[in-house]
Design a protein around this motif. Structure first.
Motif, PDB file in Angstrom:
ATOM      1  N   PRO A  78      -2.683   4.438   6.032  1.00  0.00           N
ATOM      2  CA  PRO A  78      -3.434   3.998   5.142  1.00  0.00           C
ATOM      3  C   PRO A  78      -4.042   2.702   5.301  1.00  0.00           C
ATOM      4  O   PRO A  78      -2.982   1.524   5.746  1.00  0.00           O
ATOM      5  CB  PRO A  78      -2.592   4.367   4.136  1.00  0.00           C
ATOM      6  N   ASP A  79      -5.369   2.396   5.338  1.00  0.00           N
ATOM      7  CA  ASP A  79      -6.265   1.295   5.631  1.00  0.00           C
ATOM      8  C   ASP A  79      -6.170   1.091   4.311  1.00  0.00           C
ATOM      9  O   ASP A  79      -6.160  -0.034   3.981  1.00  0.00           O
ATOM     10  CB  ASP A  79      -7.650   1.601   6.241  1.00  0.00           C
ATOM     11  N   SER A 133       6.405  -4.364   1.445  1.00  0.00           N
ATOM     12  CA  SER A 133       5.864  -5.076   0.888  1.00  0.00           C
ATOM     13  C   SER A 133       4.552  -5.412   1.279  1.00  0.00           C
ATOM     14  O   SER A 133       3.942  -4.247   1.451  1.00  0.00           O
ATOM     15  CB  SER A 133       6.728  -6.391   2.137  1.00  0.00           C
ATOM     16  N   ASN A 151      -4.612 -11.410  -2.789  1.00  0.00           N
ATOM     17  CA  ASN A 151      -3.820 -10.690  -2.337  1.00  0.00           C
ATOM     18  C   ASN A 151      -3.274 -12.155  -2.048  1.00  0.00           C
ATOM     19  O   ASN A 151      -3.298 -13.033  -1.516  1.00  0.00           O
ATOM     20  CB  ASN A 151      -4.147 -10.264  -0.755  1.00  0.00           C
ATOM     21  N   LYS A 209       7.638  -8.390  11.062  1.00  0.00           N
ATOM     22  CA  LYS A 209       7.889  -8.366  12.163  1.00  0.00           C
ATOM     23  C   LYS A 209       7.616  -9.340  13.850  1.00  0.00           C
ATOM     24  O   LYS A 209       8.234  -8.546  14.823  1.00  0.00           O
ATOM     25  CB  LYS A 209       6.529  -6.783  12.260  1.00  0.00           C
ATOM     26  N   ARG A 220      -9.190  -8.169   3.723  1.00  0.00           N
ATOM     27  CA  ARG A 220      -8.426  -8.660   2.718  1.00  0.00           C
ATOM     28  C   ARG A 220      -8.530 -10.383   2.785  1.00  0.00           C
ATOM     29  O   ARG A 220      -9.424 -11.262   3.836  1.00  0.00           O
ATOM     30  CB  ARG A 220      -7.011  -8.464   2.730  1.00  0.00           C
ATOM     31  N   TRP A 261       0.203  -1.434  10.776  1.00  0.00           N
ATOM     32  CA  TRP A 261      -0.580  -0.557  10.147  1.00  0.00           C
ATOM     33  C   TRP A 261      -2.149   0.164   9.893  1.00  0.00           C
ATOM     34  O   TRP A 261      -3.038  -0.929   9.743  1.00  0.00           O
ATOM     35  CB  TRP A 261      -0.185   0.367   8.123  1.00  0.00           C
ATOM     36  N   ILE A 268       1.133  -1.384   0.173  1.00  0.00           N
ATOM     37  CA  ILE A 268      -0.133   0.006  -0.626  1.00  0.00           C
ATOM     38  C   ILE A 268       0.602   1.817  -0.284  1.00  0.00           C
ATOM     39  O   ILE A 268       0.755   2.089  -0.994  1.00  0.00           O
ATOM     40  CB  ILE A 268      -0.912   0.002   1.251  1.00  0.00           C
ATOM     41  N   VAL A 298       1.296  -6.960   3.065  1.00  0.00           N
ATOM     42  CA  VAL A 298       1.139  -7.250   4.694  1.00  0.00           C
ATOM     43  C   VAL A 298       1.071  -8.095   5.014  1.00  0.00           C
ATOM     44  O   VAL A 298       1.834  -8.506   6.240  1.00  0.00           O
ATOM     45  CB  VAL A 298      -0.623  -6.821   5.498  1.00  0.00           C
TER      46      VAL A 298
HETATM   47  P1  GDP Z   1      -3.888  -3.942  -0.336  1.00  0.00           P
HETATM   48  O1  GDP Z   1      -4.447  -5.482  -0.211  1.00  0.00           O
HETATM   49  O2  GDP Z   1      -3.571  -2.765  -1.830  1.00  0.00           O
HETATM   50  O3  GDP Z   1      -4.193  -2.449   0.249  1.00  0.00           O
HETATM   51  O4  GDP Z   1      -2.276  -4.051   0.389  1.00  0.00           O
HETATM   52  P2  GDP Z   1      -1.204  -4.462   1.469  1.00  0.00           P
HETATM   53  O5  GDP Z   1      -0.520  -5.853   1.281  1.00  0.00           O
HETATM   54  O6  GDP Z   1       0.086  -3.361   1.267  1.00  0.00           O
HETATM   55  O7  GDP Z   1      -2.177  -3.820   2.630  1.00  0.00           O
HETATM   56  C1  GDP Z   1      -3.582  -4.866   3.482  1.00  0.00           C
HETATM   57  C2  GDP Z   1      -3.843  -3.965   4.524  1.00  0.00           C
HETATM   58  O8  GDP Z   1      -3.242  -4.278   5.700  1.00  0.00           O
HETATM   59  C3  GDP Z   1      -3.727  -2.444   4.721  1.00  0.00           C
HETATM   60  O9  GDP Z   1      -5.075  -2.299   5.497  1.00  0.00           O
HETATM   61  C4  GDP Z   1      -2.534  -1.725   5.230  1.00  0.00           C
HETATM   62  O10 GDP Z   1      -2.442  -0.898   5.970  1.00  0.00           O
HETATM   63  C5  GDP Z   1      -2.792  -3.211   6.167  1.00  0.00           C
HETATM   64  N1  GDP Z   1      -1.196  -3.630   6.653  1.00  0.00           N
HETATM   65  C6  GDP Z   1      -1.036  -3.684   8.049  1.00  0.00           C
HETATM   66  N2  GDP Z   1       0.196  -3.536   8.971  1.00  0.00           N
HETATM   67  C7  GDP Z   1       1.015  -3.988   7.612  1.00  0.00           C
HETATM   68  C8  GDP Z   1       2.626  -3.192   7.057  1.00  0.00           C
HETATM   69  O11 GDP Z   1       3.294  -3.872   7.932  1.00  0.00           O
HETATM   70  N3  GDP Z   1       2.547  -3.232   5.444  1.00  0.00           N
HETATM   71  C9  GDP Z   1       1.573  -3.315   5.036  1.00  0.00           C
HETATM   72  N4  GDP Z   1       1.536  -3.652   3.356  1.00  0.00           N
HETATM   73  N5  GDP Z   1       0.632  -3.401   5.373  1.00  0.00           N
HETATM   74  C10 GDP Z   1      -0.012  -3.305   6.140  1.00  0.00           C
END
Ligand code: GDP
Length: 300
Positions: free
Chosen positions: A254-255, A164, A151, A173, A195, A188, A55, A166
Motif C-alpha cells: 500500500p501507498d 518498521s 514521521n 534494505k 512524507r 513498497w 503502514i 519507511v
Molecule cells: P505511513 O506514513 O503511516 O504511511 O507509514 P510508513 O512510514 O510505514 O510508510 C510511508 C510510505 O513509505 C508508504 O507510502 C509506504 O508504502 C512507503 N514505503 C516504501 N517502502 C517501504 C518499506 O520498506 N517499509 C515501509 N514501512 N514503508 C515503505
C-alpha cells in the motif's frame, strides 16, 4: 525511540527524570500504572509510549493499534490526574488528520473528513487521547497539552522490516543490498506518496520547548515543514548508505495517504527550528545504525 530522545534532551535541564522501562511497568495494567504514579508523584508527565508501527503493521493488527493505545493512554492520563500531576504532554501523530486534508495541514483540519484507512485504528486512538487531554483541561483546569509529531526517525528506531516505518526499513534494505553486492532495492508502493520527516532529537527539542512554554487548549503540530516523495527518500538513503543499487517498486504494497505535510506555523512562530537537514539526519542515523550493529543491539 521518542522517549529515549526526550530523556537525552532533558539531561541538560534542571530536573530529575523518572522513566518506567517495559520490565518495570506494564502500561496496560491500570493498577500498576496508578501505583507507579502515586509512588513517584512526578511534577510533569510526557507520554511518548504507544503501540506504533509502519503502514503494514497498522493495517494487519487493527485491534492492537486501537485497543492497546486506548488502554495505555487512558491509564497514564487518568493516573496522572489522580496523582495531582498538573502538567502532561501527550504525543499523537500526523495521521490523526483526514486523508485528503488541504496541505499543509493545519491543526484545525482535525475531524473535518475521513481518515486514511491503513492507519485509522491508530489515528482514532490518538484522537481520543488528545480529546481526553482537552477534556481534563476543561473539566478540571489541569494543563494537559498535546503535540502531533510528523514521521520521526533516528537513533533507537525499529529496523524490523515487517513492522518498521519507511526510513529504518529503507536504511536496512540499502545496507543489506550493499553488503550482499546487490544491484536493486525494493521500495513498497509506487514511490509517489509524499512524507515529511523529522529527526527524533529535533522532535525531542520541540517537545521539551512545548512542555516548558506552551499551555494551550489546541494540539500543536511538530514537523520540519518540508516533504519529499518516497522515491526521493529512497535515493537519498541509498546515497547515504553508499549502496550502488537501482530502486524498484512493489505495487502490491500500500501507498497509504498521498501526502501529509503539516502546517508548522504555530510552532515556527515561537522561533523554534529543526537543526538537522534530512541529509544530515539520515547520516547521523546511519552511523548510529552501524555502531549498534557492531555492538549487537540492532539485529538484522
Ligand atoms: P505511513 O506514513 O503511516 O504511511 O507509514 P510508513 O512510514 O510505514 O510508510 C510511508 C510510505 O513509505 C508508504 O507510502 C509506504 O508504502 C512507503 N514505503 C516504501 N517502502 C517501504 C518499506 O520498506 N517499509 C515501509 N514501512 N514503508 C515503505
Amino acid at each position: 525511540m521518542v522517549g529515549s530522545a526526550i530523556v537525552r534532551r532533558l539531561a541538560v535541564e534542571d530536573c530529575e527524570v523518572l522513566t518506567a522501562s517495559r520490565d518495570e511497568l506494564d502500561l496496560l495494567d491500570q493498577a500498576g500504572v496508578r501505583r507507579w504514579m502515586a509512588d513517584r508523584r512526578p511534577d510533569a508527565v510526557v507520554m511518548a509510549a504507544a503501540k506504533v508501527g509502519g503502514i503494514l503493521a497498522n493495517d494487519r493488527f487493527p485491534v492492537d493499534f486501537l485497543s492497546e493505545n486506548l488502554v495505555v493512554q487512558t491509564n497514564i492520563i487518568d493516573s496522572a490526574f489522580r496523582s495531582e500531576v498538573t502538567k502532561l504532554l501527550f504525543l499523537g501523530s500526523s495521521c490523526i488528520y483526514p486523508k485528503l486534508a488541504a496541505q499543509p495541514i493545519s491543526e484545525d483540519a482535525l475531524l473535518t473528513g475521513p481518515l486514511e484507512p491503513t492507519n485509522e485504528w491508530y489515528a482514532i486512538a490518538k484522537i481520543a487521547g488528545l480529546k481526553l487531554c482537552q477534556a481534563y483541561r476543561r473539566q478540571y483546569g489541569v494543563d494537559y497539552i498535546s503535540a502531533m509529531p510528523t514521521n520521526l526517525y533516528g537513533p533507537g528506531d525499529n529496523f524490523d522490516l515487517n513492522s518498521s516505518h519507511v526510513v529504518p526499513a529503507l536504511m536496512r534494505k540499502a545496507y543489506e543490498t550493499k553488503r550482499a553486492g546487490g544491484k536493486t532495492m525494493q521500495v513498497w508502493g509506487s514511490g509517489t506518496p509524499m512524507r515529511e520527516f523529522l529527526h527524533v532529537d529535533d522532535a525531542a527539542d520541540a517537545l521539551v520547548y512545548l512542555l516548558k512554554a506552551y499551555a494551550g487548549d489546541s494540539h500543536v503540530n511538530v514537523g520540519s515543514g518540508e516533504d519529499i516523495t518516497i522515491a526521493e527518500l529512497a535515493r537519498a538513503i541509498v546515497s547515504v548508505v553508499g549502496a550502488e543499487a537501482t530502486i524498484t517498486f512493489d505495487p502490491t504494497k500500500p501507498d497509504g495517504t498521498p501526502r501529509k505535510l503539516m502546517d508548522v506555523s504555530r510552532l515556527f512562530a515561537t522561533g523554534w527550528r529543526p537543526r538537522y537537514s534530512l541529509r544530515s539526519g539520515l547520516e547521523q542515523t546511519f552511523s548510529w545504525f552501524l555502531r549498534h550493529i557492531e555492538q549487537g543491539d540492532v539485529r538484522l
